[in-house]
Write a protein that holds these residues in place. Sequence first.
Motif, short mmCIF file in Angstrom:
data_model
loop_
_atom_site.label_atom_id
_atom_site.label_comp_id
_atom_site.label_asym_id
_atom_site.label_seq_id
_atom_site.Cartn_x
_atom_site.Cartn_y
_atom_site.Cartn_z
N ILE A 1 9.79 2.38 -11.31
CA ILE A 1 8.42 2.61 -11.79
C ILE A 1 7.42 1.96 -10.84
N LEU A 2 7.69 0.72 -10.46
CA LEU A 2 6.75 0.03 -9.56
C LEU A 2 6.68 0.72 -8.20
N ARG A 3 7.79 1.29 -7.78
CA ARG A 3 7.86 1.91 -6.45
C ARG A 3 7.18 3.28 -6.43
N TYR A 4 7.21 3.99 -7.57
CA TYR A 4 6.74 5.39 -7.53
C TYR A 4 5.58 5.73 -8.47
N ALA A 5 5.22 4.82 -9.38
CA ALA A 5 4.15 5.17 -10.33
C ALA A 5 2.83 5.41 -9.60
N LYS A 6 2.05 6.34 -10.13
CA LYS A 6 0.73 6.64 -9.55
C LYS A 6 -0.36 5.85 -10.27
N LEU A 7 -0.10 5.51 -11.54
CA LEU A 7 -1.07 4.76 -12.33
C LEU A 7 -0.33 3.61 -13.00
N LEU A 8 -0.89 2.40 -12.91
CA LEU A 8 -0.24 1.24 -13.55
C LEU A 8 -1.28 0.37 -14.25
N SER A 9 -1.08 0.14 -15.54
CA SER A 9 -1.98 -0.81 -16.24
C SER A 9 -1.55 -2.22 -15.83
N SER A 10 -2.43 -3.21 -16.03
CA SER A 10 -2.05 -4.56 -15.62
C SER A 10 -0.91 -5.07 -16.49
N THR A 11 -0.91 -4.71 -17.78
CA THR A 11 0.17 -5.19 -18.66
C THR A 11 1.51 -4.62 -18.20
N GLU A 12 1.55 -3.31 -17.91
CA GLU A 12 2.83 -2.73 -17.48
C GLU A 12 3.26 -3.33 -16.14
N ALA A 13 2.31 -3.49 -15.24
CA ALA A 13 2.67 -4.04 -13.92
C ALA A 13 3.30 -5.43 -14.08
N ILE A 14 2.70 -6.26 -14.91
CA ILE A 14 3.21 -7.63 -15.06
C ILE A 14 4.58 -7.63 -15.73
N GLU A 15 4.75 -6.77 -16.74
CA GLU A 15 6.06 -6.69 -17.41
C GLU A 15 7.15 -6.30 -16.40
N ARG A 16 6.85 -5.29 -15.59
CA ARG A 16 7.85 -4.79 -14.63
C ARG A 16 8.10 -5.82 -13.52
N THR B 1 -17.45 -1.77 -8.76
CA THR B 1 -16.92 -1.61 -10.12
C THR B 1 -16.02 -0.38 -10.15
N LEU B 2 -14.85 -0.52 -10.77
CA LEU B 2 -13.91 0.60 -10.85
C LEU B 2 -13.68 0.97 -12.32
N SER B 3 -13.52 2.26 -12.59
CA SER B 3 -13.20 2.67 -13.96
C SER B 3 -11.75 2.26 -14.25
N THR B 4 -11.33 2.35 -15.53
CA THR B 4 -9.96 1.96 -15.88
C THR B 4 -8.95 2.77 -15.07
N GLN B 5 -9.20 4.11 -14.98
CA GLN B 5 -8.24 4.95 -14.25
C GLN B 5 -8.21 4.60 -12.75
N GLU B 6 -9.38 4.31 -12.20
CA GLU B 6 -9.41 3.93 -10.77
C GLU B 6 -8.66 2.61 -10.56
N ARG B 7 -8.82 1.69 -11.49
CA ARG B 7 -8.11 0.40 -11.36
C ARG B 7 -6.61 0.63 -11.44
N ASP B 8 -6.19 1.48 -12.39
CA ASP B 8 -4.75 1.74 -12.54
C ASP B 8 -4.18 2.39 -11.27
N ARG B 9 -4.99 3.26 -10.64
CA ARG B 9 -4.54 3.93 -9.42
C ARG B 9 -4.44 2.92 -8.27
N GLU B 10 -5.48 2.09 -8.10
CA GLU B 10 -5.47 1.12 -7.00
C GLU B 10 -4.38 0.08 -7.19
N ARG B 11 -4.14 -0.28 -8.45
CA ARG B 11 -3.09 -1.26 -8.76
C ARG B 11 -1.73 -0.70 -8.35
#
Length: 347
Positions: free
Chosen positions: A269-284, A324-334
């Motif tokens: 998931i970390l290697r291939y996801a296109k969008l990641l929330s901060s909670t999911e990123a930290i869990e993984r 400032t980034l929208s939630t989706q932009e943040r998830d993409r950049e993350r």
Amino acid sequence: METFLTHPLGPKMKERAKLDDLVVSTRIRLARNVKDTVFSPVLSKEGERQLCDRLEGRLRGLKGFEYLHMRDYDEVTRQALMEKHLISPAVAANEESAVFLSEDETISVLINEEDHLRIQTLLPGYQVKEAFELANQVDALCAESLSYAFDEQLGYLTTCPSNIGTGLRASVMLHLPGLTLTGRISPILRELRKLGYTIRGRYGEGSDAAGRLFQLSNQRTLGSHESQLLADFMEVTEQVIQAERHAREELIAHRQEELEDRFYRSYGILRYAKLLSSTEAIERLSDLHLASDLGILSDWSPPKFHELIVRLQSGFLQKHFGKTLSTQERDRERATLVRRTLDQGLV
Ligand SMILES: Nc1ncnc2c1ncn2[C@@H]1O[C@H](COP(=O)(O)OP(=O)(O)OP(=O)(O)O)[C@@H](O)[C@H]1O
């Protein structure tokens, strides 16, 4: 200010430290109030402004510190400082609060928090005595220029009765995936609360334990000498560390295949996801950190984990992109940032 936000970890936090596979950081804070000044809950905005000015004047002599008044910085900047744990959420939320921050980012003297002054020291890994020693030195320096509200019988007087006495809170941020995955965490947390300890999430009061990161701290501050409070705190912390080690051994002995499956799913998931929330990123990332500790994955040292979990936070991410980034932009950049990091460092 900008130097504090160029890197997710301060110079000290980048160093390897005792037990840093399990203990992300150690914090000591001392709650102090100034004599003959009304306490924070009844202090007006004008009163807060005056207190900041007064304390800035008195503490200006502290060498190697920068004074930052919150009203001079936008919300994202304050959030990023909070994500590095250099200021508390309460200070980040109050424009009439301020901080004296040491250049090496180990000491924060917070003004207009729940008390007039909160002296905080933050060190990597498990360093309770060292962080306390440092806090004591700063406390003594502040006391040279200030008169504290102090009662011969009660000790330091504070806004919340739970802090009266020593005003001391010792805290360790623990990574406890073993206890979480074996389901033992809940009874242990219950027991710790019964013993008078507080368990909080990553940002303190009211935050959740994303990434299986828990802050353990003492509740009681009255009636014991600091050295006894710290000795008790360290004994309890070391028991939790032992329990985590046992849980990890058990996972490896009885559930290795299941664990490996979990790690590689997280890696995928970390290697291939296109969008990641901060909670999911930290869990993984927590899965990868555990896999590295158990020898299943290589090249995933604690500093890399600690650095990424700050870098991927909303405030820090927006600071990095300068907008400032929208939630989706943040998830993409993350997701992009995590992919790049894995490309560079993990095979
Ligand atoms: N061991 C630690 N490592 C890093 N940051 C920590 C640690 N312990 C606490 N913090 C940070 O300090 C800030 C304040 O935490 P918390 O609310 O638990 O403590 P406090 O302000 O001292 O407590 P209180 O106001 O309830 O007496 C939060 O941003 C939290 O993330």
